[in-house]
Design an enzyme around this catalytic site. Structure first.
Site, PDB file in Angstrom:
ATOM      1  N   GLU A  63      -4.446 -11.438   0.481  1.00 10.71           N
ATOM      2  CA  GLU A  63      -4.275 -11.691  -0.951  1.00 10.71           C
ATOM      3  C   GLU A  63      -3.280 -10.676  -1.522  1.00 10.71           C
ATOM      4  O   GLU A  63      -3.340  -9.496  -1.169  1.00 10.71           O
ATOM      5  CB  GLU A  63      -5.661 -11.498  -1.588  1.00 10.71           C
ATOM      6  CG  GLU A  63      -5.733 -11.557  -3.077  1.00 10.71           C
ATOM      7  CD  GLU A  63      -7.126 -11.127  -3.597  1.00 10.71           C
ATOM      8  OE1 GLU A  63      -7.349 -11.280  -4.805  1.00 10.71           O
ATOM      9  OE2 GLU A  63      -7.968 -10.652  -2.808  1.00 10.71           O
ATOM     10  N   ASP A 100      -9.038   6.975   4.762  1.00 13.03           N
ATOM     11  CA  ASP A 100      -7.631   7.434   4.656  1.00 13.03           C
ATOM     12  C   ASP A 100      -7.197   7.337   3.199  1.00 13.03           C
ATOM     13  O   ASP A 100      -6.205   6.694   2.863  1.00 13.03           O
ATOM     14  CB  ASP A 100      -6.731   6.561   5.555  1.00 13.03           C
ATOM     15  CG  ASP A 100      -5.317   7.141   5.673  1.00 13.03           C
ATOM     16  OD1 ASP A 100      -5.101   8.306   5.276  1.00 13.03           O
ATOM     17  OD2 ASP A 100      -4.428   6.430   6.163  1.00 13.03           O
TER      18      ASP A 100
HETATM   19  P1  ADP Z   1       1.365   0.629   5.628  1.00 16.88           P
HETATM   20  O1  ADP Z   1       0.405  -0.007   6.597  1.00 16.88           O
HETATM   21  O2  ADP Z   1       2.782   0.537   6.081  1.00 16.88           O
HETATM   22  O3  ADP Z   1       0.973   2.044   5.237  1.00 16.88           O
HETATM   23  P2  ADP Z   1       0.244  -0.378   3.128  1.00 16.88           P
HETATM   24  O4  ADP Z   1      -0.901  -1.219   3.527  1.00 16.88           O
HETATM   25  O5  ADP Z   1      -0.091   0.994   2.636  1.00 16.88           O
HETATM   26  O6  ADP Z   1       1.315  -0.280   4.309  1.00 16.88           O
HETATM   27  O7  ADP Z   1       1.072  -1.175   2.049  1.00 16.88           O
HETATM   28  C1  ADP Z   1       2.346  -0.730   1.578  1.00 16.88           C
HETATM   29  C2  ADP Z   1       2.436  -0.890   0.064  1.00 16.88           C
HETATM   30  O8  ADP Z   1       2.318  -2.256  -0.288  1.00 16.88           O
HETATM   31  C3  ADP Z   1       1.319  -0.192  -0.695  1.00 16.88           C
HETATM   32  O9  ADP Z   1       1.655   1.112  -1.023  1.00 16.88           O
HETATM   33  C4  ADP Z   1       1.141  -1.058  -1.923  1.00 16.88           C
HETATM   34  O10 ADP Z   1       2.055  -0.643  -2.924  1.00 16.88           O
HETATM   35  C5  ADP Z   1       1.559  -2.435  -1.455  1.00 16.88           C
HETATM   36  N1  ADP Z   1       0.401  -3.283  -1.124  1.00 16.88           N
HETATM   37  C6  ADP Z   1      -0.446  -3.142  -0.071  1.00 16.88           C
HETATM   38  N2  ADP Z   1      -1.373  -4.112  -0.038  1.00 16.88           N
HETATM   39  C7  ADP Z   1      -1.104  -4.905  -1.107  1.00 16.88           C
HETATM   40  C8  ADP Z   1      -1.708  -6.106  -1.635  1.00 16.88           C
HETATM   41  N3  ADP Z   1      -2.744  -6.671  -1.031  1.00 16.88           N
HETATM   42  N4  ADP Z   1      -1.173  -6.637  -2.740  1.00 16.88           N
HETATM   43  C9  ADP Z   1      -0.087  -6.078  -3.338  1.00 16.88           C
HETATM   44  N5  ADP Z   1       0.522  -4.974  -2.898  1.00 16.88           N
HETATM   45  C10 ADP Z   1       0.018  -4.378  -1.788  1.00 16.88           C
END
Ligand code: ADP
Length: 312
Positions: free
Chosen positions: A102, A217
Protein backbone atom coordinates in the site's frame (compact mmCIF):
# COMPACT_ATOMS: atom_id res chain seq x y z
CA UNK A 1 11.29 5.97 -14.59
CA UNK A 2 11.65 2.54 -16.22
CA UNK A 3 11.13 -0.50 -14.01
CA UNK A 4 12.88 -3.84 -14.69
CA UNK A 5 10.70 -5.89 -17.05
CA UNK A 6 10.41 -8.95 -14.82
CA UNK A 7 9.38 -6.73 -11.90
CA UNK A 8 6.62 -5.12 -13.99
CA UNK A 9 5.34 -8.55 -14.99
CA UNK A 10 5.41 -9.88 -11.43
CA UNK A 11 3.78 -6.77 -9.97
CA UNK A 12 0.99 -6.68 -12.56
CA UNK A 13 0.22 -10.33 -11.96
CA UNK A 14 0.26 -9.83 -8.16
CA UNK A 15 -2.12 -6.87 -8.52
CA UNK A 16 -4.44 -8.94 -10.68
CA UNK A 17 -4.60 -11.57 -7.92
CA UNK A 18 -5.03 -8.84 -5.31
CA UNK A 19 -7.78 -6.86 -7.04
CA UNK A 20 -9.41 -9.54 -9.21
CA UNK A 21 -9.09 -7.24 -12.25
CA UNK A 22 -6.67 -6.92 -15.16
CA UNK A 23 -4.03 -4.39 -14.10
CA UNK A 24 -1.38 -2.47 -16.04
CA UNK A 25 1.22 -0.17 -14.52
CA UNK A 26 0.80 3.27 -16.07
CA UNK A 27 3.73 5.07 -14.46
CA UNK A 28 6.46 4.77 -11.86
CA UNK A 29 7.95 7.75 -10.02
CA UNK A 30 11.11 7.32 -7.90
CA UNK A 31 10.72 7.68 -4.12
CA UNK A 32 13.83 8.78 -2.22
CA UNK A 33 14.80 8.34 1.41
CA UNK A 34 15.63 4.64 1.60
CA UNK A 35 19.02 3.25 2.48
CA UNK A 36 19.22 0.11 0.43
CA UNK A 37 16.73 -0.42 -2.35
CA UNK A 38 15.53 1.54 -5.37
CA UNK A 39 11.88 2.39 -4.82
CA UNK A 40 8.98 3.97 -6.66
CA UNK A 41 5.36 4.96 -6.45
CA UNK A 42 3.60 3.02 -9.19
CA UNK A 43 0.24 4.12 -10.57
CA UNK A 44 -2.01 1.57 -12.22
CA UNK A 45 -4.35 2.08 -15.16
CA UNK A 46 -7.22 2.38 -12.68
CA UNK A 47 -5.40 5.23 -10.92
CA UNK A 48 -4.38 3.36 -7.77
CA UNK A 49 -0.98 4.04 -6.23
CA UNK A 50 1.33 1.45 -4.64
CA UNK A 51 4.78 1.56 -3.09
CA UNK A 52 7.30 -0.71 -4.80
CA UNK A 53 10.90 -1.46 -3.93
CA UNK A 54 13.23 -3.89 -5.64
CA UNK A 55 16.79 -5.13 -5.57
CA UNK A 56 18.81 -6.97 -8.25
CA UNK A 57 21.51 -8.26 -5.90
CA UNK A 58 20.19 -8.88 -2.40
CA UNK A 59 18.60 -12.21 -1.48
CA UNK A 60 14.78 -12.39 -1.73
CA UNK A 61 14.76 -13.37 1.98
CA UNK A 62 15.34 -9.69 2.78
CA UNK A 63 11.91 -8.78 1.43
CA UNK A 64 10.29 -11.94 2.80
CA UNK A 65 11.57 -10.99 6.24
CA UNK A 66 10.24 -7.46 5.76
CA UNK A 67 6.82 -8.82 4.76
CA UNK A 68 6.77 -10.94 7.91
CA UNK A 69 7.76 -7.91 10.02
CA UNK A 70 5.23 -5.52 8.46
CA UNK A 71 2.44 -8.03 9.07
CA UNK A 72 3.51 -8.56 12.68
CA UNK A 73 3.50 -4.81 13.33
CA UNK A 74 0.16 -4.31 11.60
CA UNK A 75 -1.52 -7.20 13.38
CA UNK A 76 -2.11 -5.56 16.79
CA UNK A 77 -3.78 -2.61 15.01
CA UNK A 78 -2.23 0.04 17.23
CA UNK A 79 -0.19 2.01 14.66
CA UNK A 80 -0.57 2.51 10.93
CA UNK A 81 1.58 0.11 8.88
CA UNK A 82 1.31 -0.38 5.08
CA UNK A 83 -0.57 -3.45 3.95
CA UNK A 84 1.60 -5.82 1.93
CA UNK A 85 0.39 -6.88 -1.53
CA UNK A 86 3.13 -9.36 -2.45
CA UNK A 87 6.84 -10.03 -2.73
CA UNK A 88 8.71 -12.20 -5.26
CA UNK A 89 11.77 -12.38 -7.51
CA UNK A 90 15.04 -14.21 -7.02
CA UNK A 91 17.36 -11.26 -6.42
CA UNK A 92 19.36 -11.38 -9.66
CA UNK A 93 19.80 -8.65 -12.28
CA UNK A 94 17.51 -10.67 -14.62
CA UNK A 95 14.91 -11.27 -11.91
CA UNK A 96 15.22 -8.66 -9.14
CA UNK A 97 13.55 -9.31 -5.80
CA UNK A 98 10.65 -6.91 -5.21
CA UNK A 99 8.14 -5.93 -2.55
CA UNK A 100 4.81 -4.23 -3.28
CA UNK A 101 2.66 -2.61 -0.63
CA UNK A 102 0.00 0.00 0.00
CA UNK A 103 1.23 3.53 -0.73
CA UNK A 104 0.69 5.76 2.29
CA UNK A 105 1.29 9.35 1.17
CA UNK A 106 3.47 11.38 3.54
CA UNK A 107 2.02 14.50 5.17
CA UNK A 108 2.84 16.95 7.94
CA UNK A 109 2.88 15.78 11.56
CA UNK A 110 -0.07 17.29 13.44
CA UNK A 111 0.28 18.61 16.99
CA UNK A 112 -0.55 15.19 18.49
CA UNK A 113 1.87 13.26 16.27
CA UNK A 114 4.60 12.68 18.87
CA UNK A 115 2.20 11.75 21.63
CA UNK A 116 0.31 9.37 19.36
CA UNK A 117 3.54 7.75 18.24
CA UNK A 118 4.52 7.35 21.91
CA UNK A 119 1.19 5.85 22.91
CA UNK A 120 1.14 3.62 19.82
CA UNK A 121 4.67 2.35 20.30
CA UNK A 122 3.94 1.62 23.97
CA UNK A 123 0.83 -0.30 22.92
CA UNK A 124 2.84 -2.19 20.31
CA UNK A 125 5.49 -3.08 22.88
CA UNK A 126 2.78 -4.26 25.27
CA UNK A 127 0.93 -6.20 22.58
CA UNK A 128 3.38 -9.09 22.55
CA UNK A 129 3.68 -9.45 26.30
CA UNK A 130 2.22 -12.58 27.84
CA UNK A 131 -0.51 -13.78 27.77
CA UNK A 132 -0.86 -12.57 24.16
CA UNK A 133 1.90 -14.87 23.05
CA UNK A 134 0.79 -15.98 19.62
CA UNK A 135 3.65 -18.42 19.24
CA UNK A 136 3.00 -20.56 22.32
CA UNK A 137 2.65 -20.38 26.06
CA UNK A 138 6.21 -19.61 27.08
CA UNK A 139 7.31 -16.01 26.68
CA UNK A 140 10.54 -15.74 24.72
CA UNK A 141 12.92 -13.18 23.35
CA UNK A 142 13.69 -13.55 19.66
CA UNK A 143 11.48 -14.36 16.72
CA UNK A 144 10.32 -17.32 14.67
CA UNK A 145 12.73 -16.42 11.88
CA UNK A 146 15.97 -14.60 11.19
CA UNK A 147 15.80 -11.22 9.46
CA UNK A 148 18.07 -8.32 8.54
CA UNK A 149 19.31 -5.12 10.10
CA UNK A 150 19.99 -2.88 7.10
CA UNK A 151 21.57 -5.42 4.76
CA UNK A 152 23.25 -7.42 7.54
CA UNK A 153 21.82 -10.69 8.87
CA UNK A 154 20.11 -10.57 12.26
CA UNK A 155 19.63 -13.89 14.08
CA UNK A 156 16.63 -14.21 16.37
CA UNK A 157 16.93 -17.66 17.98
CA UNK A 158 14.37 -17.90 20.76
CA UNK A 159 15.69 -17.45 24.28
CA UNK A 160 14.25 -16.96 27.73
CA UNK A 161 17.37 -15.05 28.77
CA UNK A 162 17.42 -11.45 27.52
CA UNK A 163 20.99 -10.66 28.60
CA UNK A 164 22.33 -13.73 26.85
CA UNK A 165 20.24 -12.87 23.79
CA UNK A 166 21.65 -9.32 23.68
CA UNK A 167 25.21 -10.56 24.12
CA UNK A 168 25.19 -13.66 21.89
CA UNK A 169 22.85 -12.57 19.09
CA UNK A 170 23.29 -8.81 19.01
CA UNK A 171 26.61 -7.41 20.32
CA UNK A 172 28.96 -10.35 19.75
CA UNK A 173 28.19 -11.10 16.07
CA UNK A 174 28.51 -7.43 15.10
CA UNK A 175 31.70 -7.05 17.13
CA UNK A 176 33.18 -10.13 15.50
CA UNK A 177 32.30 -8.82 12.03
CA UNK A 178 33.89 -5.47 12.87
CA UNK A 179 37.03 -7.16 14.15
CA UNK A 180 37.27 -9.27 11.01
CA UNK A 181 37.34 -5.94 9.19
CA UNK A 182 40.21 -4.67 11.35
CA UNK A 183 38.34 -2.59 13.93
CA UNK A 184 38.42 -2.86 17.75
CA UNK A 185 41.98 -4.10 18.06
CA UNK A 186 44.24 -3.30 21.06
CA UNK A 187 42.74 -1.36 23.99
CA UNK A 188 39.43 -0.79 22.16
CA UNK A 189 39.01 -4.54 21.79
CA UNK A 190 39.80 -5.09 25.47
CA UNK A 191 37.16 -2.55 26.50
CA UNK A 192 34.57 -4.35 24.37
CA UNK A 193 35.55 -7.73 25.84
CA UNK A 194 35.36 -6.26 29.32
CA UNK A 195 31.84 -5.02 28.63
CA UNK A 196 30.69 -8.35 27.22
CA UNK A 197 32.12 -10.29 30.17
CA UNK A 198 30.35 -7.95 32.62
CA UNK A 199 27.03 -7.83 30.82
CA UNK A 200 25.22 -10.01 33.41
CA UNK A 201 26.04 -7.45 36.04
CA UNK A 202 25.56 -4.31 33.92
CA UNK A 203 22.23 -5.45 32.48
CA UNK A 204 20.83 -7.07 35.63
CA UNK A 205 17.05 -6.57 35.73
CA UNK A 206 16.91 -5.24 32.15
CA UNK A 207 14.50 -7.96 30.97
CA UNK A 208 11.59 -6.45 32.95
CA UNK A 209 8.73 -5.46 30.66
CA UNK A 210 9.77 -7.94 27.98
CA UNK A 211 9.34 -9.76 25.78
CA UNK A 212 7.91 -6.87 23.79
CA UNK A 213 7.18 -6.74 20.07
CA UNK A 214 9.86 -4.45 18.62
CA UNK A 215 10.03 -2.56 15.35
CA UNK A 216 13.75 -3.27 15.60
CA UNK A 217 15.15 -0.47 13.37
CA UNK A 218 13.32 2.63 14.49
CA UNK A 219 15.55 5.41 13.17
CA UNK A 220 13.80 8.58 12.02
CA UNK A 221 13.66 7.39 8.37
CA UNK A 222 11.45 4.47 9.37
CA UNK A 223 8.48 6.41 10.73
CA UNK A 224 6.66 9.38 9.25
CA UNK A 225 3.36 11.26 9.30
CA UNK A 226 0.61 10.31 6.85
CA UNK A 227 -1.60 12.88 5.13
CA UNK A 228 -3.76 13.18 8.25
CA UNK A 229 -0.67 13.82 10.41
CA UNK A 230 -0.73 10.40 12.12
CA UNK A 231 2.36 8.20 12.51
CA UNK A 232 3.20 5.37 10.09
CA UNK A 233 5.82 2.65 10.65
CA UNK A 234 7.85 1.15 7.77
CA UNK A 235 10.91 -1.03 7.11
CA UNK A 236 11.13 -3.04 10.36
CA UNK A 237 13.53 -5.70 11.69
CA UNK A 238 10.99 -7.26 14.05
CA UNK A 239 11.60 -9.52 17.05
CA UNK A 240 10.62 -9.72 20.67
CA UNK A 241 13.00 -7.94 22.96
CA UNK A 242 12.89 -5.09 25.44
CA UNK A 243 11.04 -1.95 24.39
CA UNK A 244 13.99 0.25 25.36
CA UNK A 245 15.80 -1.02 22.22
CA UNK A 246 13.35 0.89 20.00
CA UNK A 247 13.63 3.96 22.21
CA UNK A 248 17.43 3.84 21.99
CA UNK A 249 17.39 3.64 18.19
CA UNK A 250 14.98 6.57 18.02
CA UNK A 251 17.44 8.63 20.07
CA UNK A 252 20.64 7.50 18.37
CA UNK A 253 20.82 10.16 15.66
CA UNK A 254 18.15 12.55 16.85
CA UNK A 255 15.60 13.18 19.53
CA UNK A 256 12.06 11.97 20.18
CA UNK A 257 9.28 13.92 18.47
CA UNK A 258 7.62 16.42 20.82
CA UNK A 259 5.16 14.70 23.17
CA UNK A 260 6.51 11.22 22.42
CA UNK A 261 8.04 10.56 25.80
CA UNK A 262 4.90 11.69 27.64
CA UNK A 263 2.70 9.52 25.42
CA UNK A 264 4.91 6.47 25.84
CA UNK A 265 5.36 6.77 29.59
CA UNK A 266 1.64 7.15 30.18
CA UNK A 267 1.22 3.59 28.88
CA UNK A 268 4.48 1.88 29.86
CA UNK A 269 6.95 2.30 32.67
CA UNK A 270 9.98 4.38 31.71
CA UNK A 271 12.91 2.99 33.73
CA UNK A 272 15.52 5.47 35.02
CA UNK A 273 18.21 2.91 34.10
CA UNK A 274 17.33 3.51 30.46
CA UNK A 275 18.40 7.15 30.60
CA UNK A 276 21.31 6.34 32.93
CA UNK A 277 23.09 3.70 30.86
CA UNK A 278 20.91 1.14 29.12
CA UNK A 279 20.33 3.49 26.16
CA UNK A 280 24.10 3.24 25.57
CA UNK A 281 24.04 -0.55 25.66
CA UNK A 282 21.24 -0.71 23.13
CA UNK A 283 22.65 2.03 20.90
CA UNK A 284 25.94 0.13 20.89
CA UNK A 285 24.36 -2.58 18.74
CA UNK A 286 23.24 -0.09 16.12
CA UNK A 287 26.60 1.70 16.24
CA UNK A 288 28.42 -1.59 15.59
CA UNK A 289 26.03 -2.25 12.71
CA UNK A 290 27.00 1.18 11.34
CA UNK A 291 30.71 0.30 11.66
CA UNK A 292 30.02 -2.80 9.59
CA UNK A 293 27.84 -1.07 7.02
CA UNK A 294 29.52 2.30 6.71
CA UNK A 295 33.03 1.97 8.16
CA UNK A 296 35.39 3.19 10.87
CA UNK A 297 33.85 6.61 11.44
CA UNK A 298 31.42 4.93 13.87
CA UNK A 299 34.15 3.29 15.97
CA UNK A 300 34.63 6.32 18.25
CA UNK A 301 30.88 6.50 18.94
CA UNK A 302 30.80 2.76 19.68
CA UNK A 303 33.68 3.11 22.14
CA UNK A 304 32.03 6.09 23.85
CA UNK A 305 28.79 4.12 24.29
CA UNK A 306 30.64 1.07 25.67
CA UNK A 307 32.66 3.22 28.07
CA UNK A 308 29.57 5.06 29.37
CA UNK A 309 27.82 1.74 30.01
CA UNK A 310 30.89 0.36 31.82
CA UNK A 311 31.36 3.50 33.90
CA UNK A 312 27.89 3.45 35.31
P1 ADP B 1 14.88 0.90 2.14
O1 ADP B 1 14.49 -0.54 2.27
O2 ADP B 1 15.70 1.17 0.92
O3 ADP B 1 15.52 1.47 3.40
P2 ADP B 1 12.34 2.15 2.85
O4 ADP B 1 11.42 1.02 3.11
O5 ADP B 1 12.92 2.81 4.06
O6 ADP B 1 13.52 1.70 1.87
O7 ADP B 1 11.58 3.19 1.95
C1 ADP B 1 12.24 4.32 1.36
C2 ADP B 1 11.38 5.57 1.49
O8 ADP B 1 10.16 5.39 0.80
C3 ADP B 1 10.97 5.88 2.93
O9 ADP B 1 11.90 6.70 3.55
C4 ADP B 1 9.63 6.55 2.76
O10 ADP B 1 9.83 7.94 2.54
C5 ADP B 1 9.07 5.95 1.49
N1 ADP B 1 8.10 4.87 1.77
C6 ADP B 1 8.37 3.64 2.29
N2 ADP B 1 7.26 2.89 2.37
C7 ADP B 1 6.26 3.66 1.89
C8 ADP B 1 4.84 3.46 1.70
N3 ADP B 1 4.27 2.30 2.00
N4 ADP B 1 4.13 4.46 1.18
C9 ADP B 1 4.72 5.64 0.83
N5 ADP B 1 6.02 5.89 0.98
C10 ADP B 1 6.80 4.92 1.51
Amino acid sequence: MTLPTTVVRGVESALEDHTGKTVRIDSATPVGGGCINPSAKVITDSGEGYFLKWNPTSPPEMFHAEVDGLKALKDPGVLKVPEVVDSAGSGTPEDPAWLLMEFIPPGRPDSHYGRRLGEGLAALHSSAAPPNDVHGDTPFFGWHRANFIGSLPQQNDKSEDWIRFWRDLRLEPQLKMARDRGHFTGPDGRTMEDLLSRLDEVMAGSEKGGPALLHGDLWSGNFYADSSGSPVLIDPAVYRGVGEVDLAMMELFGSFPRGFREGYSEKRKWAPEYDAFRRDLYQLYYLLVHVNLFGGSYVAGSMAAAERALAY
